[in-house]
Design an enzyme around this catalytic site. Structure first.
Site, PDB file in Angstrom:
ATOM      1  N   GLN A 277       0.799  -1.163   0.125  1.00 35.98           N
ATOM      2  CA  GLN A 277      -0.061  -0.325  -0.113  1.00 35.98           C
ATOM      3  C   GLN A 277       0.988   1.280   0.274  1.00 35.98           C
ATOM      4  O   GLN A 277       1.905   1.523   0.392  1.00 35.98           O
ATOM      5  CB  GLN A 277      -0.861  -0.255   1.032  1.00 35.98           C
ATOM      6  CG  GLN A 277      -2.257  -1.679   1.324  1.00 35.98           C
ATOM      7  CD  GLN A 277      -2.936  -1.250   0.110  1.00 35.98           C
ATOM      8  OE1 GLN A 277      -3.538  -0.509  -0.825  1.00 35.98           O
ATOM      9  NE2 GLN A 277      -2.606  -2.287  -0.718  1.00 35.98           N
ATOM     10  N   GLY A 278       0.301   2.840  -0.677  1.00 38.95           N
ATOM     11  CA  GLY A 278       0.853   3.573  -0.642  1.00 38.95           C
ATOM     12  C   GLY A 278       1.459   3.761  -2.072  1.00 38.95           C
ATOM     13  O   GLY A 278       2.354   4.516  -2.156  1.00 38.95           O
ATOM     14  N   CYS A 279       2.208   3.400  -2.642  1.00 39.57           N
ATOM     15  CA  CYS A 279       2.547   2.581  -3.979  1.00 39.57           C
ATOM     16  C   CYS A 279       1.508   3.585  -5.191  1.00 39.57           C
ATOM     17  O   CYS A 279       0.592   3.383  -5.396  1.00 39.57           O
ATOM     18  CB  CYS A 279       3.053   1.306  -4.276  1.00 39.57           C
ATOM     19  SG  CYS A 279       4.607   1.040  -3.404  1.00 39.57           S
ATOM     20  N   ALA A 280       2.011   3.990  -6.018  1.00 36.93           N
ATOM     21  CA  ALA A 280       1.171   4.878  -6.827  1.00 36.93           C
ATOM     22  C   ALA A 280       0.723   3.506  -8.074  1.00 36.93           C
ATOM     23  O   ALA A 280      -0.372   3.574  -8.608  1.00 36.93           O
ATOM     24  CB  ALA A 280       1.738   5.577  -7.983  1.00 36.93           C
ATOM     25  N   SER A 281       2.029   2.438  -8.476  1.00 39.78           N
ATOM     26  CA  SER A 281       1.212   1.881  -9.561  1.00 39.78           C
ATOM     27  C   SER A 281       1.115   0.003  -8.302  1.00 39.78           C
ATOM     28  O   SER A 281       1.459   0.767  -7.349  1.00 39.78           O
ATOM     29  CB  SER A 281       3.292   1.281  -9.780  1.00 39.78           C
ATOM     30  OG  SER A 281       3.783   2.887 -10.436  1.00 39.78           O
TER      31      SER A 281
END
Length: 136
Positions: A48-52
């Site tokens: 979680q926390g990744c744009a991808s």
């Protein structure tokens, strides 16, 4: 306290003159990094926390940390390969001692990634550190 594999990446980066060459090298590292089994790309392995889309599956064997990882973005898969070089084979009790921010700064990544990519990279490092701490 970087691994030899990470030091090799850092040495390569020293010879690359500009960020575009370094960016291409990170992408090449991602292309060379083994694909993660699709069956492992589940909510429990998603970072979680990744744009991808990013997945990390830890592998702890004989007290040493390793992981499989993948992303739907080539640059991010390259960043996963860089993190793999930094952490793979390190005793789980020593993972937390690695100053990932300082090591990644050696590559100039902190200056050239977007805020979203930087946040995603931090989220991956935190997942790795948390998993190693739980296993230690």
């Amino acid at each position: 306290m970087a691994t030899e594999a990470f030091d090799d990446i850092a040495e390569t980066f020293e010879f690359l003159d500009d960020w575009e060459d370094r960016y291409r090298h990170v992408i090449e590292l991602g292309k060379a990094f083994p694909a993660m089994d699709e069956a492992l790309k589940v909510p429990a392995t998603k970072v979680q926390g990744c744009a991808s889309q990013v997945w990390i599956q830890p592998v702890i064997e004989a007290g040493r940390f390793d992981f499989q990882g993948d992303s739907d973005a080539m640059i991010v898969k390259g960043l996963i390969a860089v993190l793999h070089a930094l952490y793979a084979g390190v005793p789980v009790a020593e993972v937390a001692r690695i100053d990932a921010a300082a090591e990644l700064a050696r590559l100039g990544l902190t200056d050239h990634l977007s805020a979203q990519r930087s946040n995603g990279l931090r989220a991956m490092v935190e997942r790795i550190r948390k998993t190693a701490a739980e296993a230690a």
